[in-house]
Design an enzyme around this catalytic site. Structure first.
Site, PDB file in Angstrom:
ATOM      1  N   HIS A 227      46.491 -12.300  -7.027  1.00 28.81           N
ATOM      2  CA  HIS A 227      47.046 -13.224  -5.858  1.00 28.81           C
ATOM      3  C   HIS A 227      46.268 -14.108  -5.614  1.00 28.81           C
ATOM      4  CE1 HIS A 227      50.622 -10.593  -5.486  1.00 28.81           C
ATOM      5  NE2 HIS A 227      49.774  -9.469  -5.258  1.00 28.81           N
ATOM      6  N   GLU A 256      49.998  -8.432 -10.522  1.00 28.19           N
ATOM      7  CA  GLU A 256      50.789  -9.080  -9.714  1.00 28.19           C
ATOM      8  C   GLU A 256      50.525 -10.661  -9.511  1.00 28.19           C
ATOM      9  OE1 GLU A 256      50.595  -7.095  -5.917  1.00 28.19           O
ATOM     10  OE2 GLU A 256      50.616  -5.134  -6.693  1.00 28.19           O
TER      11      GLU A 256
HETATM   12  O1  9MR Z   1      56.576  -7.981  -2.915  1.00 26.85           O
HETATM   13  C1  9MR Z   1      56.342  -7.102  -1.892  1.00 26.85           C
HETATM   14  C2  9MR Z   1      57.097  -7.639  -0.643  1.00 26.85           C
HETATM   15  O2  9MR Z   1      58.539  -7.645  -1.002  1.00 26.85           O
HETATM   16  C3  9MR Z   1      57.050  -6.563   0.333  1.00 26.85           C
HETATM   17  O3  9MR Z   1      57.663  -6.978   1.404  1.00 26.85           O
HETATM   18  C4  9MR Z   1      55.500  -6.398   0.600  1.00 26.85           C
HETATM   19  C5  9MR Z   1      55.271  -5.486   1.683  1.00 26.85           C
HETATM   20  O4  9MR Z   1      53.898  -4.918   1.783  1.00 26.85           O
HETATM   21  O5  9MR Z   1      54.939  -6.022  -0.660  1.00 26.85           O
HETATM   22  C6  9MR Z   1      54.946  -6.869  -1.711  1.00 26.85           C
HETATM   23  O6  9MR Z   1      54.453  -6.538  -2.801  1.00 26.85           O
HETATM   24  C7  9MR Z   1      52.898  -6.159  -2.686  1.00 26.85           C
HETATM   25  C8  9MR Z   1      52.410  -5.082  -3.549  1.00 26.85           C
HETATM   26  O7  9MR Z   1      53.219  -4.080  -3.409  1.00 26.85           O
HETATM   27  C9  9MR Z   1      51.230  -4.925  -3.555  1.00 26.85           C
HETATM   28  N1  9MR Z   1      50.267  -6.048  -3.525  1.00 26.85           N
HETATM   29  C10 9MR Z   1      50.546  -7.111  -2.609  1.00 26.85           C
HETATM   30  C11 9MR Z   1      52.174  -7.648  -2.858  1.00 26.85           C
HETATM   31  C12 9MR Z   1      52.581  -8.583  -2.059  1.00 26.85           C
HETATM   32  O8  9MR Z   1      52.480  -8.407  -0.820  1.00 26.85           O
END
Ligand code: 9MR
Length: 596
Positions: A227, A256
């Site tokens: 990220h 990710e």
């Molecule tokens: O993309 C995911 C988002 O829809 C959710 O609201 C969020 C909640 O924590 O999680 C996001 O995905 C995360 C992933 O599971 C772990 N790494 C960070 C990602 C972005 O927040």
């Protein structure tokens, strides 16, 4: 072709492909030619968006459920498992020949409170049961599991979540062993963010990975979330960082990836973003055990970023309208591709059909059309006014705004696909905006309006059959004998004399009157109108009340056919809805609707 691209890239492992060797292909195909996958996160609600799924299903050869395999989704109450959404993602992947990265079994976030509220002594059993059940359910169906997600704080210390508090750092080994037992063929990962380049947190992960390998704990890979943000520099030494984990005998992957920016985006920021994506892709390609890359959704339309970082966004490879961005081209080029989306698809969608005008105001024209088809998938439509593209839509309707009153415009629509192929233009339609002032063009402000529905299944037969209903929009009672209503139409060819009759009126046909009036100066869609009136026996309408159904029929005295679709008052709705195109008058003064 694939052989050429592969062998060329055997020689040119790092760097940008000379364009002479650039291959066409989707990101998935290009990555596959390099022995890797290229994936995207996705979510269940997004699977209802067909322009989106057209790209998801064709461009990527791996998908990760962004939420539907998380603990709160799968085991919201202890012992109650729900796999519906996760199964839907797996099913999409199977029907598109995609791998699935399972995400995630053990994570401090999106963890139901029942887990954090357990006595410490019960957490391990709950965790082992959760892993056994979920990884068991998906046994053989996921390529890899993010078994443990985000175990570290940014300074490299362990995150003190329910699992750490109950078991210390050994929860990680325990979780990995449980996952191996449940699905022996899935690759087992630990996944974290801010470990993409070297630093304290990456060092802590390295220490953990090397300890686990020494202890013989089943760990197959490390996931680097990736990220990133252009306002921070590219992480340092990405390639070397990946390599040291690979040298422990582990797979590595970007899991990710996205590169956010402060909004609004501009071409400079988008170019910087593209360069970040290029650097990450090149780093992965330079490490033989970097098995693939996943973007955390491919389109800005479904990015998590704006919800978490207010004012930031535009982090993905495709924009909100599912069009490729410079970042896409950079990744494609880095993978040896030619950069255009869509993987060599040169077949355009069919031309949109059935383009019609659904409404006009003094300053806008609303259009709808029938969806096009495409060999891969339609991603959207461009709307043209004359030869000027005035906008784009991902659905099959569009409203063109900012127009001049009483002006005729011509429209066409073209469909496009992910590869940038554009269809032929639809047939043109013309629309005339309403007049903005002067007598008849004024919207009424009085106490009545008309609701309309079309009772006629054929717009080309010998009768016009409007359903009409007068509504008292005022705050006091309305004497119906003071009210008239006008329905505008064209007589077309044939007789110029007409008959109007009442088939049914909730207030009684005997209480309404009908006459046909010729306009002294015909307007577009109107050379006559039907005028309905009410007898004094019709009584009055209370505030907000309506007359109920009035079913009217108009025919020519020679019973020749009408052509109704261009009639001013004509619309296709078959249930009552407000219309501005059937006008209402109180004491002869326009009270509701807009005259032609
Ligand atoms: O993309 C995911 C988002 O829809 C959710 O609201 C969020 C909640 O924590 O999680 C996001 O995905 C995360 C992933 O599971 C772990 N790494 C960070 C990602 C972005 O927040």
């Amino acid at each position: 072709m694939a052989t050429l691209a592969t062998s060329a890239f055997g020689l040119l492992a790092v760097g940008t492909a000379p364009s002479a060797l650039a291959a066409s292909g989707t990101l998935g195909q290009l990555a596959a030619a390099q022995g890797r996958y290229f994936g995207s996160a996705t979510d269940n609600s997004e699977l209802n968006d067909s322009p989106y799924t057209a790209i998801l299903g064709s461009e990527f050869n791996s998908i990760t459920p962004a939420n539907s395999m998380k603990w709160d989704a799968v085991e919201p109450q202890q012992g109650q498992f729900n796999y519906t959404n996760g199964d839907a993602i797996v099913s999409f992947a199977q029907s598109h020949n995609q791998k699935v990265r399972g995400h995630t079994l053990v994570w401090h976030s999106q963890l139901p409170s029942w887990v954090s509220n357990l006595p410490s002594s019960q957490v391990q059993a709950a965790m082992e049961n959760h892993i056994a059940k979920e990884a068991g359910h998906y046994k053989g169906k996921v390529y890899a599991w993010d078994v443990v997600n985000e175990p570290f704080n940014d300074d490299g210390s362990y995150r003190t979540d329910a699992f750490y508090n109950a078991m210390g750092k050994d929860y990680i080994a325990t979780a990995l062993k449980a996952a191996r037992a449940a699905d022996p063929s899935a690759k087992l990962y630990i996944n974290d963010y801010n470990i993409d380049g070297t630093g304290a947190k990456a060092d802590a992960m390295y220490q953990l990975a090397s300890d686990l390998k020494k202890q013989g704990v089943p760990l197959d890979g490390i996931g680097f979330q990736g990220h990133l943000a252009i306002q921070y520099s590219v992480p340092s030494n990405i390639q070397q960082n990946l390599q040291r984990f690979a040298d422990l005998g582990l797979d590595v992957a970007f899991t990710e990836l996205d590169v956010r920016m402060q909004l609004p985006s501009d071409s400079t920021k988008l170019a910087t973003q593209a360069d970040y994506y290029r650097q990450v892709t090149n780093a992965c390609l330079a490490v033989s055990r970097c098995v693939g890359m996943t973007v955390w959704d491919f389109t800005d339309k479904y990015s998590w970023v704006p919800n978490t970082f207010p004012g930031e966004g535009a982090a993905d490879l495709y924009d909100d309208n599912l069009q490729i961005k410079p970042a896409y081209t950079a990744v494609s080029n880095a993978l040896g591709g030619s950069g255009g989306g869509g993987g060599g698809d040169t077949t355009p969608p069919s031309a949109p059909s059935g383009l019609t005008v659904t409404g006009t105001t003094a300053t806008s024209v609303s259009l709808k059309w029938t969806a096009s088809t495409d060999n891969v998938g339609v991603t959207g439509y461009d709307v043209y006014r004359g030869s000027t593209k005035v906008g784009s839509a991902t659905s099959t309707s569009y409203t063109d705004t900012g127009l001049t009153a009483s002006t005729t415009y011509s429209y066409t629509v073209k469909a496009k696909d992910a590869a940038g192929n554009t269809s032929a233009a639809s047939s043109a339609v013309t629309a005339t905006t309403q007049s903005s002032d002067g007598g008849g063009g004024n919207p009424g402000t009085g106490a009545a309006k008309v609701q309309y529905k079309n009772n006629d299944t054929s717009p080309t037969d010998n009768q016009i059959k409007p359903g009409l209903r007068v509504v008292n929009t005022g705050s006091s009672s309305l004497d119906l004998s003071k009210v008239t209503v006008r329905y505008y139409f064209t007589g077309d060819s044939g007789a110029t004399t007409f008959t109007a009759s009442c088939d049914y009126a909730a207030i009684g046909c005997g209480n309404i009157t009908q006459k046909i009036v010729a306009l002294s100066s015909p307007k577009a869609g109107a050379d006559h109108y039907l005028e309905l009136g009410f007898t004094s026996a019709a009584g009055s309408l209370a505030a907000n009340a309506n007359t109920g159904d009035l079913q009217i029929r108009i025919n020519k005295t020679d019973w020749s056919n009408f052509s109704e679709t261009d009639d001013y008052s004509y619309a296709t709705n078959t249930s009552y809805a407000d219309t501005t195109k059937v006008t209402a008058y109180v004491n002869g003064t326009l009270a509701g609707g807009i005259e032609p």
